[in-house]
Design a protein around this motif. Sequence first.
Motif, PDB file in Angstrom:
ATOM      1  N   TRP A  54       0.798  -1.224   0.000  1.00 52.00           N
ATOM      2  CA  TRP A  54       0.000   0.000   0.000  1.00 52.00           C
ATOM      3  C   TRP A  54       0.831   1.275   0.000  1.00 52.00           C
ATOM      4  N   TYR A  55       2.073   1.215   0.478  1.00 50.76           N
ATOM      5  CA  TYR A  55       2.916   2.409   0.401  1.00 50.76           C
ATOM      6  C   TYR A  55       3.220   2.752  -1.058  1.00 50.76           C
ATOM      7  N   LYS A  60      -2.332 -11.455  -4.976  1.00 52.71           N
ATOM      8  CA  LYS A  60      -3.240 -10.306  -4.930  1.00 52.71           C
ATOM      9  C   LYS A  60      -3.842 -10.084  -3.547  1.00 52.71           C
ATOM     10  N   ASP A  61      -3.668 -11.053  -2.648  1.00 56.02           N
ATOM     11  CA  ASP A  61      -4.321 -10.975  -1.341  1.00 56.02           C
ATOM     12  C   ASP A  61      -3.332 -10.963  -0.178  1.00 56.02           C
ATOM     13  N   THR A 103     -16.212   2.094   0.129  1.00 60.48           N
ATOM     14  CA  THR A 103     -16.193   1.313   1.373  1.00 60.48           C
ATOM     15  C   THR A 103     -14.919   1.577   2.169  1.00 60.48           C
ATOM     16  N   ALA A 104     -13.764   1.580   1.463  1.00 60.41           N
ATOM     17  CA  ALA A 104     -12.484   1.812   2.131  1.00 60.41           C
ATOM     18  C   ALA A 104     -12.424   3.228   2.699  1.00 60.41           C
ATOM     19  N   SER A 105     -12.920   4.205   1.951  1.00 61.86           N
ATOM     20  CA  SER A 105     -12.905   5.594   2.419  1.00 61.86           C
ATOM     21  C   SER A 105     -13.720   5.743   3.697  1.00 61.86           C
ATOM     22  N   ALA A 106     -14.857   5.062   3.756  1.00 60.93           N
ATOM     23  CA  ALA A 106     -15.697   5.119   4.960  1.00 60.93           C
ATOM     24  C   ALA A 106     -14.975   4.542   6.164  1.00 60.93           C
ATOM     25  N   ALA A 107     -14.222   3.455   5.945  1.00 62.59           N
ATOM     26  CA  ALA A 107     -13.467   2.832   7.041  1.00 62.59           C
ATOM     27  C   ALA A 107     -12.343   3.745   7.517  1.00 62.59           C
ATOM     28  N   VAL A 108     -11.657   4.386   6.569  1.00 62.71           N
ATOM     29  CA  VAL A 108     -10.581   5.327   6.929  1.00 62.71           C
ATOM     30  C   VAL A 108     -11.157   6.499   7.694  1.00 62.71           C
ATOM     31  N   LYS A 113      -5.415  -1.991   2.274  1.00 65.51           N
ATOM     32  CA  LYS A 113      -5.026  -3.308   1.763  1.00 65.51           C
ATOM     33  C   LYS A 113      -6.235  -4.074   1.248  1.00 65.51           C
ATOM     34  N   GLN A 114      -7.302  -4.011   2.001  1.00 62.21           N
ATOM     35  CA  GLN A 114      -8.519  -4.725   1.595  1.00 62.21           C
ATOM     36  C   GLN A 114      -9.055  -4.163   0.281  1.00 62.21           C
ATOM     37  N   TYR A 115      -9.021  -2.856   0.167  1.00 65.95           N
ATOM     38  CA  TYR A 115      -9.463  -2.185  -1.059  1.00 65.95           C
ATOM     39  C   TYR A 115      -8.639  -2.647  -2.260  1.00 65.95           C
TER      40      TYR A 115
END
Length: 434
Positions: A208-209, A258-259, A421-426, A403-405
Amino acid sequence: MRSPASSPSGSRPTAALRASAAVLALSALSACGSSADAGGGDSAGAPSELTVWIMRDSVTDGFLQRFEADFESTHPGTTLKVQIQEWDGIGQKITSALASKDAPDVIEVGNTQVAQYAASGGVKDLTDRTADLQGGDWIPGLAEPGKIDGKQYGIPWYAANRVVIYHKDLFAQAGITTPPKTREEWIATTTKLNSGGNDGIYLSGQTWYALAGFVWDEGGDLAVKGADGKWAGSLDTPEAKAGMAFYQQLQALGSGPKDADEAKPLQAEVFAKGKTAQLISTPGGAAAIVKANPALKDKLGFFPIPGKTAAKPGAVFTGGSDLVIPESSRHQAGAYEVVKALAGEKWQTDMAKEMSYVPNRTSLAGVLAGNEGASAMAAGAVNGHATPNSPNWAAVEANNPIKQYMTQVLTGADPAVAGKTASAAVTKALNSSH
């Protein structure tokens, strides 16, 4: 003189990275100082014993010995008491020290942790000292996380960032004589290398970096702070989508999972098998590769992550250390002198050469000439960035939705839906204290 620190307990910080000549290590580090006559400290030039906290393995014993001897000789009557700190439990230990009435005078802290410590109110504001410290020359990715709401609390000490490590023999076999300097060239080069049973690049699905760098190149970010002071995840923006699209294109030119992230499996061990042409890592990753396969010694090269144009390298996350001065330091003037010396040209040059770190000033990048890996790292550092400057950023990394995104998009999910979804979690993690 140096003295051992007590043994703290707890967990190691997760958001920053560092690299040395001999060891591959990613860690969060920093330090700070305070100005004279600000907050009831000692008067300038007064004899004192200064306590300085330095994290284990940040610098060598030799560097500390040289610095201590020089500082004490140029500041008669002053004694340095350097205490080496362990990473385990350091967050709570620093927080407790900042809240006490007898804090150390200077503390090294991870650059991404400055916001957390500054939020406590126990760190000295050094904004009025930035000109004296030549702050205009600081590399941005190290200066930015030390600056909170327009005030400079953390003084950049040293940095490390990722580069591309490549297999020289595989490049030569493919007829590639010059490393790519643009994204377009990088894709073309990697495509050419991705043949004959070789992987053009090893890039896991959750590095993710690296994704953050591509998003920054597009003008986006992982999260943004609103006028109301609250943070919002921004992985559903057009800029983030563009950065993820490039990541997906590059990742497809290799066989990385990928995971999983770069630790599962260890990417250095994958590269060491000799069939991978490139990977993204700090230069110190080369040592792990050679340890796993000594035959690759002298066969590894380095280049900065390519940018959208040849005019500027790709954006990179800058990990490293800042120096901070606690408000409760009883020797404010002396503490500032320590920070000024450590952040100054003489000791920045000494440390960069000794540790293969990127110095805190862009004008000092040349001191790493002759060290291919460190030079590539310094070249990339001019486009360095930091993670969102929130005291709650660690909460994002704890259950990393980025990472999940990434895995969702790489396995066929709609980027718009996954990004939302990822933005909401962040957003939830960054505003957890509100």
